[in-house]
Structure formats: C-alpha cells, structure tokens
Design a protein around this motif. Structure first.
Motif, PDB file in Angstrom:
ATOM      1  N   LEU A  85     -91.384 -25.694  33.232  1.00  0.00           N
ATOM      2  CA  LEU A  85     -91.489 -26.486  34.412  1.00  0.00           C
ATOM      3  C   LEU A  85     -90.285 -26.575  35.459  1.00  0.00           C
ATOM      4  N   GLU A  86     -89.215 -26.608  34.665  1.00  0.00           N
ATOM      5  CA  GLU A  86     -87.811 -26.677  35.464  1.00  0.00           C
ATOM      6  C   GLU A  86     -87.738 -25.794  36.387  1.00  0.00           C
ATOM      7  N   ARG A  88     -90.162 -23.686  37.573  1.00  0.00           N
ATOM      8  CA  ARG A  88     -91.243 -24.036  38.422  1.00  0.00           C
ATOM      9  C   ARG A  88     -90.628 -24.879  39.616  1.00  0.00           C
ATOM     10  N   GLY A  89     -89.818 -25.608  39.337  1.00  0.00           N
ATOM     11  CA  GLY A  89     -89.513 -26.810  40.276  1.00  0.00           C
ATOM     12  C   GLY A  89     -90.266 -27.889  40.227  1.00  0.00           C
ATOM     13  N   THR A  90     -90.889 -28.111  38.777  1.00  0.00           N
ATOM     14  CA  THR A  90     -91.599 -29.421  38.701  1.00  0.00           C
ATOM     15  C   THR A  90     -91.269 -30.038  37.410  1.00  0.00           C
ATOM     16  N   LEU A  92     -90.250 -32.177  33.793  1.00  0.00           N
ATOM     17  CA  LEU A  92     -90.865 -33.208  33.348  1.00  0.00           C
ATOM     18  C   LEU A  92     -89.961 -34.354  33.391  1.00  0.00           C
ATOM     19  N   LYS A 151    -101.767 -30.922  35.627  1.00  0.00           N
ATOM     20  CA  LYS A 151    -100.449 -31.003  36.342  1.00  0.00           C
ATOM     21  C   LYS A 151     -99.408 -30.540  35.498  1.00  0.00           C
ATOM     22  N   ILE A 152     -99.400 -30.904  34.193  1.00  0.00           N
ATOM     23  CA  ILE A 152     -98.101 -30.315  33.266  1.00  0.00           C
ATOM     24  C   ILE A 152     -98.413 -29.191  32.419  1.00  0.00           C
TER      25      ILE A 152
END
Length: 166
Positions: A85-86, A88-90, A92, A151-152
């Motif tokens: 996620l990091e 990808r720029g999103t 958690l 989303k996640i």
C-alpha cells in the motif's frame, strides 16, 4: 519436570517497616526462585504515592487485532500489505472499524480468497457469508466489508494473482 513453588514470606511488622529494604534482604531467594510471594503484616498500610490532583491519564485505544499479529503468518501478511500500500501511494493509516471492532484484514483477505476472490464473492453475492465468517452481525457489515476490501485489499489480491502467474 516437577514445578517448584515460590516461597511464601510473612515478614513481621519490624521486618516490613521498610518494604524495599525487606525485598533487598530476600534478594537471594528472588534470584533463586525467580519470584516470591510476600504477605505483609495485617497492620501494614501502604502509603498512597499518587497525587490525584495533578495526574492526568491519557487513554489509548487498544488495537485488539495487533494482539493477534504475534502469529508469524499474520504478521508477515500485514507487513507485506502495508509495504504494498505504501509503494502504491495509499498507506494504511488506520485499521478500519466495522461493527465497533477493528477489522481483521488478514482474516478478511483469507476468507474472500478462499471463496475465489473479490470478483467471485461479488458475483455470487457471498458477502453475507464473509460477514458471518468474520463474526460481524450488523445490517451494514456486508456493504462495509465490500468497501474496505475494494479500497485496501483488492489491489493486493490482484497484485498477488499477477505475481503468481508470472
């Protein structure tokens, strides 16, 4: 392997007049057994050492899901998910809360992929089954799980599918 009981100490009022000094005097027993049980004299009244007028306690919510992250597989999953996620720029920032509980992302992911993945769960309308498996019981849980998964976890699921094909 017989278990040895820790010694039980019953100091007199004189011996226990200064509790820390008493504990220092029984240090060899503490070191030998790892612990001792001290039963103070019935007349002993500990001094209250806390200034209740100046103390302010900050309550921090306990993240129950983190208690279970001691499991190696779960910890590895959460670490890899966070890394994905990091990248990808999103990132958690917080674990989502559903039905008043932190969402167990590992269990959600394992449940959905065991059924065949996000698209199969959506197509077959099996979110209520996922809700039941996770032990959630509110009317909006299916919708919430679907939103949080999309989303996640969906991108991570797709990433792992592509990696396994390569």
């Amino acid at each position: 392997n017989s278990m040895v009981e820790a010694p039980v100490l019953r100091p007199s009022e004189e011996e226990f007049a200064e509790p820390w000094r008493f504990l220092a005097s029984v240090r060899p027993l503490l070191e030998q057994y790892g612990m001792v049980r001290v039963i103070p004299p019935p007349t002993w009244k500990p001094r209250f050492m806390l200034d209740t007028c100046s103390v302010r306690v900050t309550v921090e919510p306990q993240r129950v899901h983190e208690l279970f992250e001691r499991d190696g597989v779960r910890m590895k999953f959460i670490a890899e998910l966070r890394e994905f996620l990091e990248a990808r720029g999103t990132p958690l920032a917080r674990i989502p809360v559903v039905a008043g509980r932190d969402l167990d992302l590992y269990k959600l992911y394992r449940t959905v992929t065991a059924i065949g993945g996000h698209h199969r769960v959506v197509a077959a309308r099996r979110w209520p089954e996922v809700v039941q498996t996770l032990g959630l019981a509110t009317a909006h849980s299916s919708y919430m799980l679907r939103q949080h998964y999309a989303k996640i976890l969906l991108g991570y699921e797709q990433h792992l599918e592509q990696s396994s094909r390569a």
